[in-house]
Design a protein around this motif. Structure first.
Motif, mmCIF file in Angstrom:
data_model
loop_
_atom_site.group_PDB
_atom_site.id
_atom_site.type_symbol
_atom_site.label_atom_id
_atom_site.label_comp_id
_atom_site.label_asym_id
_atom_site.label_seq_id
_atom_site.Cartn_x
_atom_site.Cartn_y
_atom_site.Cartn_z
ATOM 1 N N UNK A 253 -3.625 -4.124 -15.176
ATOM 2 C CA UNK A 253 -4.097 -3.056 -16.079
ATOM 3 C C UNK A 253 -2.909 -2.284 -16.624
ATOM 4 N N UNK A 254 -2.941 -1.973 -17.901
ATOM 5 C CA UNK A 254 -1.919 -1.081 -18.441
ATOM 6 C C UNK A 254 -2.559 0.288 -18.683
ATOM 7 N N UNK A 255 -1.755 1.365 -18.565
ATOM 8 C CA UNK A 255 -2.354 2.699 -18.755
ATOM 9 C C UNK A 255 -2.898 2.866 -20.165
ATOM 10 N N UNK A 256 -3.856 3.746 -20.298
ATOM 11 C CA UNK A 256 -4.343 4.168 -21.608
ATOM 12 C C UNK A 256 -3.295 5.166 -22.124
ATOM 13 N N UNK B 243 -1.285 -5.287 -9.735
ATOM 14 C CA UNK B 243 -2.282 -6.040 -8.951
ATOM 15 C C UNK B 243 -3.568 -6.257 -9.757
ATOM 16 N N UNK B 244 -3.994 -5.232 -10.495
ATOM 17 C CA UNK B 244 -5.262 -5.350 -11.225
ATOM 18 C C UNK B 244 -5.050 -5.659 -12.701
ATOM 19 N N UNK C 281 -3.396 13.655 -21.398
ATOM 20 C CA UNK C 281 -3.592 14.182 -20.038
ATOM 21 C C UNK C 281 -2.359 14.925 -19.560
ATOM 22 N N UNK D 142 -9.204 13.347 -21.543
ATOM 23 C CA UNK D 142 -8.365 12.713 -22.586
ATOM 24 C C UNK D 142 -8.844 11.294 -22.896
ATOM 25 N N UNK E 245 -4.453 8.428 -23.637
ATOM 26 C CA UNK E 245 -5.059 9.259 -22.593
ATOM 27 C C UNK E 245 -3.988 9.841 -21.681
ATOM 28 N N UNK E 246 -2.989 9.008 -21.365
ATOM 29 C CA UNK E 246 -1.896 9.459 -20.497
ATOM 30 C C UNK E 246 -1.140 10.614 -21.156
ATOM 31 N N UNK F 262 5.612 6.987 -7.279
ATOM 32 C CA UNK F 262 5.512 6.390 -8.617
ATOM 33 C C UNK F 262 5.187 4.889 -8.539
ATOM 34 N N UNK G 275 -4.201 5.480 -15.319
ATOM 35 C CA UNK G 275 -3.867 6.621 -16.182
ATOM 36 C C UNK G 275 -4.041 7.934 -15.422
ATOM 37 N N UNK H 74 3.059 3.614 -6.550
ATOM 38 C CA UNK H 74 1.624 3.433 -6.300
ATOM 39 C C UNK H 74 0.874 3.049 -7.585
ATOM 40 N N UNK H 75 0.959 3.863 -8.660
ATOM 41 C CA UNK H 75 0.252 3.447 -9.888
ATOM 42 C C UNK H 75 0.803 2.153 -10.471
ATOM 43 N N UNK I 265 2.012 -0.387 -8.768
ATOM 44 C CA UNK I 265 1.446 -1.494 -7.981
ATOM 45 C C UNK I 265 -0.004 -1.746 -8.370
ATOM 46 N N UNK I 266 -0.767 -0.669 -8.547
ATOM 47 C CA UNK I 266 -2.183 -0.830 -8.948
ATOM 48 C C UNK I 266 -2.246 -1.543 -10.301
ATOM 49 N N UNK I 267 -1.368 -1.126 -11.226
ATOM 50 C CA UNK I 267 -1.367 -1.731 -12.565
ATOM 51 C C UNK I 267 -1.057 -3.227 -12.488
#
Lengths: 221, 245
Positions: free
Chosen positions: A39-42, A36-37, A49, B103, A45-46, A27, B121, A29-30, A32-34
């Motif tokens: 970015x917040x999730x959509x 570092x870059x 999905x 999505x 979409x989340x 958990x 996402x 991993x995403x 850290x990516x968020x």
């Protein structure tokens, strides 16, 4: 006072620590990516999905856990549910190892043997994938060569042909009814295919257990 | 930092997770090996089991590398590397990625460049959707194992049959799966015979190996019979597919 742990107790304790740690790291991993870059999730979409993916796989996950843990043994289960590819790799490896060693799955020797086989299989898989990732540029045209495609498309039939001979010949009385049922179902029902075979495993296991119980009670086994 | 699906930092992060999972496998291998020696199991027997498991794993693992290559077209290399080293499979990851991309209005297989938001996402959908087994084994694994031990103590014969019946049930489902396109044969579509013939070749090789072991007592053949039948079965798929397609 320090409590003496049996081997199985220590497997469950260590397995719990490892699996929960891996879950947290997965958990992270995403996350850290968020970070570092930036970015917040959509969120929409989340949500969509997850709605279209999670319920089915959660249900399958519960059924697979109940079905596979008794076959994989304790150590093998903790490892297999982290490293994946259970029915197409870890379980056949464990089955073959138990047969090779001539030990029963429900014995302590069986626990040791299946754990060693699954651990080695997981290590080899991980190392081969690392090698594949390092050599992805030269390997891609080779592994994607059309001439090799049929071989990799038929791994499961090639695997279960050999495995089937070993186990069906040793337990043919138990095997007749489930093999016949599965043949009829897979031939007659178009919806049963590569995507749904995972769902049919617990169905087949439950059916086999039921038939075996009846045969055992009637002294047919 | 500018985002790319093949950013070096993503390789580093995926590598850390893969290293932890590799550590778990090594830990359990050492633990089981020590236990095997402690209860008097022959070291050479344990070694044979490990070598056979390693040899057997090679072909399926190469297939997993192909899955990494397939998914890398959309998702870059680090994410498929991570997902297929931990928990995932090609079919699951494809479905999860397709659902997550759909999505967000994207089409799987036709994505030229993901944004960091889309990437995060997709990773979250993939990760959360398939986590059940990882936490459920610690929750119910001990109870399931205790149930089996109680069964063994109550009725040893039934316990052995129970264990064999589970294995047979699993194998029966996959034997059925081999025939899933067989009905097309009745309409003249011979492709449905391909997996059936491949399975037959693999089964024949296994029978031959059994006969050789019985006749010549070549123990090494029985150790490698399954990997050999797997490889010969896979190789046979090439001419069989060319013949029937």
């Amino acid at each position: 006072m320090k409590k003496n742990l049996s081997y199985m107790d220590s497997v469950h304790r260590d397995g719990t620590i490892w699996n929960l740690s891996v879950m947290v790291i997965l958990l992270l991993f995403p996350l850290a990516v968020a970070v570092i870059f930036n970015a917040i999730p959509d969120w929409q979409g989340l949500l969509m999905g997850l709605i279209s993916t999670a319920p089915m796989y959660w249900a399958v996950g519960v059924v697979e856990t109940i079905t596979f843990v008794p076959m994989l043994g304790a150590g093998g289960s903790y490892l297999s549910f982290v490293t994946g590819n259970i029915s197409n790799l870890k379980l056949p490896v464990a089955l073959n190892a138990l047969d090779q060693a001539g030990v029963k799955a429900n014995s302590e020797e069986g626990e040791v043997v299946s754990t060693i086989a699954i651990a080695v299989s997981s290590i080899v898989t991980t190392l081969i994938i690392i090698l594949g990732v390092l050599l992805i540029t030269p390997l891609t045209p080779v592994l994607n060569a059309p001439v090799l495609a049929p071989a990799f498309a038929q791994i499961l039939p090639a695997l279960f042909g050999g495995l089937g001979v070993v186990f069906v010949s040793k337990n043919w009385k138990i095997a007749v009814a489930p093999v016949l049922l599965m043949l009829v179902l897979f031939i007659a029902v178009p919806a049963l295919n590569a995507g749904t075979v995972g769902i049919m495993v617990p169905v087949s296991v439950l059916f086999t257990l039921g038939v075996s119980r009846v045969m055992y009670k009637k002294n047919m086994l | 930092m500018e985002f790319s699906v093949n950013s070096p930092i993503l390789f580093l992060l995926a590598g850390i997770v893969v290293a932890v999972v590799l550590g778990q496998s090594v830990y359990f291998l050492i633990k089981a090996w020590r236990r095997g020696k402690a209860i008097g199991m022959d070291k050479s027997k344990l070694k044979r089991i490990a070598v056979t498991a390693a040899v057997f794993t090679v072909a399926p693992a190469v297939a997993i590398v192909i899955s990494v290559i397939t998914l890398a077209k959309d998702l870059g290399v680090p994410l498929p590397w991570l997902r297929l080293s931990v928990v995932g499979s090609l079919s699951y990851e494809t479905i999860a990625a397709t659902n997550a991309e759909s999505a967000m209005g994207l089409v799987f297989g036709q994505v030229s460049e993901l944004t960091a938001t889309q990437y995060v996402t997709i990773v979250l959908v993939m990760t959360i959707s398939i986590m059940v087994g990882i936490w459920l084994v610690p929750v119910i694994g001990r109870k399931l194992q205790s149930g089996l031990i109680n069964l063994e103590n109550r009725d040893k014969k039934w316990s052995d049959i129970f264990s064999n019946a589970m294995f047979i049930g699993m194998i029966a489902a996959f034997l059925g799966y081999v025939f899933c396109d067989f009905s097309g044969v009745f309409k003249g579509e011979l492709q449905g015979l391909i997996p059936v013939l491949v399975m037959a070749v693999s089964a024949l090789v296994m029978c031959l190996a059994g006969a050789l072991v019985a006749k010549f007592k070549w123990r090494w053949i029985s150790d490698y019979a399954l990997p050999i039948s797997l490889i010969i079965g896979m190789v046979s798929a090439i001419p069989i597919t060319n013949w029937l397609s």
